[in-house]
Design a protein around this motif. Structure first.
Motif, short mmCIF file in Angstrom:
data_model
loop_
_atom_site.label_atom_id
_atom_site.label_comp_id
_atom_site.label_asym_id
_atom_site.label_seq_id
_atom_site.Cartn_x
_atom_site.Cartn_y
_atom_site.Cartn_z
N VAL A 1 41.63 38.04 21.12
CA VAL A 1 41.87 37.25 19.92
C VAL A 1 40.56 36.69 19.37
O VAL A 1 39.73 36.16 20.12
N LEU A 2 40.36 36.83 18.07
CA LEU A 2 39.25 36.19 17.37
C LEU A 2 39.75 34.87 16.79
O LEU A 2 40.67 34.86 15.98
N PHE A 3 39.11 33.77 17.21
CA PHE A 3 39.50 32.45 16.70
C PHE A 3 38.61 31.98 15.55
O PHE A 3 39.07 31.24 14.67
N ASN A 4 37.35 32.39 15.56
CA ASN A 4 36.42 32.02 14.50
C ASN A 4 35.47 33.18 14.24
O ASN A 4 35.02 33.84 15.18
N LYS B 1 32.29 35.41 13.74
CA LYS B 1 30.96 35.45 14.36
C LYS B 1 30.94 34.80 15.74
O LYS B 1 29.88 34.43 16.25
N GLU B 2 32.11 34.66 16.35
CA GLU B 2 32.20 34.16 17.72
C GLU B 2 32.80 35.26 18.60
O GLU B 2 33.51 36.15 18.11
N PRO B 3 32.54 35.22 19.92
CA PRO B 3 33.11 36.24 20.82
C PRO B 3 34.64 36.19 20.81
O PRO B 3 35.26 35.15 20.56
N LEU B 4 35.24 37.33 21.10
CA LEU B 4 36.68 37.40 21.27
C LEU B 4 37.05 36.79 22.62
O LEU B 4 36.27 36.83 23.57
N SER C 1 34.93 48.85 11.01
CA SER C 1 35.84 48.04 10.22
C SER C 1 36.37 46.85 11.02
O SER C 1 36.65 45.79 10.46
N ASP C 2 36.52 47.03 12.33
CA ASP C 2 36.92 45.91 13.19
C ASP C 2 35.82 44.86 13.25
O ASP C 2 36.07 43.65 13.16
N VAL C 3 34.57 45.32 13.37
CA VAL C 3 33.44 44.39 13.42
C VAL C 3 33.34 43.62 12.11
O VAL C 3 33.00 42.43 12.10
N ASN C 4 33.65 44.27 10.99
CA ASN C 4 33.64 43.57 9.70
C ASN C 4 34.63 42.40 9.71
O ASN C 4 34.39 41.37 9.08
N VAL C 5 35.74 42.57 10.41
CA VAL C 5 36.69 41.45 10.55
C VAL C 5 36.08 40.36 11.42
O VAL C 5 36.15 39.16 11.09
N PHE C 6 35.44 40.73 12.51
CA PHE C 6 34.90 39.75 13.45
C PHE C 6 33.83 38.86 12.81
O PHE C 6 33.68 37.70 13.16
N VAL C 7 33.07 39.42 11.86
CA VAL C 7 31.99 38.65 11.23
C VAL C 7 32.41 38.03 9.90
O VAL C 7 31.63 37.32 9.26
N GLY C 8 33.63 38.29 9.47
CA GLY C 8 34.14 37.69 8.24
C GLY C 8 33.86 38.50 6.99
O GLY C 8 34.21 38.07 5.88
N ALA C 9 33.23 39.69 7.11
CA ALA C 9 32.98 40.52 5.94
C ALA C 9 34.28 41.09 5.38
O ALA C 9 34.40 41.31 4.18
#
Length: 361
Positions: free
Chosen positions: A5-8, A10-13, A40-48
């Motif tokens: 789960v990504l909570f914020n 640019k933070e680790p899952l 595309s998953d990384v784009n979600v993790f960083v907020g792009a």
């Protein structure tokens, strides 16, 4: 079940025990075998790609059907399946006119992180809803619309089929929409999972010269292994000048699979007069990329936007190409990681040292 789960942004899952609801109408509960890690998953993790957290990403999913909701007819319990990142509703104007890769219903909920009914099937222990990105495959189970699923033949390993869900079906759509004629020269910009899939499918479709452009020597070597006839390292030479020189004016078609301002401009500048440019790479949602319109108009250049293929039509064809040995998605896999190792997989991808990593719960 466990999920990353990504909570914020640019933070680790973090690995969480979360609740997954029963599948609703036309939905399927899939026990996940493997999920590919895509940019595309990384784009979600960083907020792009701003899907609201908390969110579970992961959209190149294979697994086994554990339960089906009311009205499901495409799969049954026990089926081995691959899920496309496109989940067609089957009812909107685009779906019924043969363009289910452009499903209007999915487009309306994609960035909201919910199912078609506007809700999610995942919850934290405190009751908070957890959003999903195109399936939510970085978990032990996922709820997926039946129209995204295709049964995988028993002679194809499930892990091998995982990259078909995005890299494979996106590449198929790009080559199909480009309408490649036998012997045409095609340049492919970007040699990640999509670009390398495009190269394999171009070879299978009868393209002539296939020129791969990228920045990593080892990925360009992989491109040659998979069907490219030439490579251009865009860090070592002027790519547009080199492309026009070796093709006597530019390739007939350029398929752009990197999604940056530089590579999109490279595609438009590098194609020959009267040529076709297929844009596949996805920049951040907020990106605005200027193009020299006069050169496009004077050059009679056709620009085609491509968002994947049609799951119910094209995925069975992809699987047949896999069976025939004309497309090998396992050639894209550069590593496997357990669910609790997912942050390491993200790091390797961000550093450009992976093509496709599989997350295996």
């Amino acid at each position: 079940m466990r999920a990353a789960v990504l909570f914020n942004y640019k933070e680790p899952l973090t690995i969480q025990d979360i609740q997954i609801d029963e599948p609703k109408d036309n939905e399927v509960l899939v026990q996940i075998t493997a999920t590919g890690m895509c940019h595309s998953d990384v784009n979600v993790f960083v907020g792009a790609t701003p899907v609201p957290p908390p969110v579970v990403a992961g959209h190149e999913i294979t697994g086994v059907v554990k339960k089906v909701g009311r009205g499901v007819t495409r799969v049954k319990e026990g089926d081995r399946v691959v899920s496309a990142f496109i989940h067609p509703c089957g009812k909107c104007r685009n779906c019924i006119s043969g363009k289910e890769n452009l499903c209007e219903t999915q487009a309306s909920v994609r960035l909201k992180g919910v199912m078609f009914d506007g809700t999610t099937r995942l919850k934290l222990k405190d009751g908070r809803e957890v959003h999903i990105f195109l399936g939510g495959g970085f978990a032990e189970y996922a709820i997926v619309h039946e129209n995204a699923l295709t049964v995988v033949p028993n002679d194809i390993p499930l892990e091998k089929a995982a990259p078909l869900g995005c890299a494979g079906i996106t590449a198929y759509g790009a080559v199909n929409n480009a309408k490649i004629e036998p012997g045409e020269t095609v340049a492919v910009i970007g040699v990640g999972g999509v670009g390398l899939s495009v190269i394999q499918l171009l070879k299978a479709s009868g393209a002539g010269r296939i020129i791969a452009l990228g920045t990593k020597k080892w990925k360009l070597e992989k491109a040659m292994e998979l069907g490219a006839t030439d490579v251009i390292n865009t860090k070592e030479s002027d790519p547009v000048k080199t492309l026009k020189q070796i093709t006597n004016g530019g390739p007939d078609v350029v398929i752009e699979a990197a999604g940056t301002q530089e590579t999109i401009q490279m595609a438009v500048d590098g194609v020959r007069i009267g040529g076709r440019v297929v844009l596949v790479g996805l920049p951040p949602v907020s990106a605005q990329i200027p193009l020299r319109i006069a050169s496009i108009v004077r050059g009679g250049i056709t620009i085609i936007g491509n968002y994947g293929g049609r799951p119910r039509v094209d995925m069975p064809r992809l699987l047949e190409l896999v069976r025939l040995g004309k497309y090998d998605p396992s050639k894209l896999v550069t590593g496997k990681f357990k669910l609790e190792e997912i942050n390491e997989a993200v790091k390797v991808l961000e550093e450009g040292e992976a093509i496709r990593s599989l997350i295996v719960p």
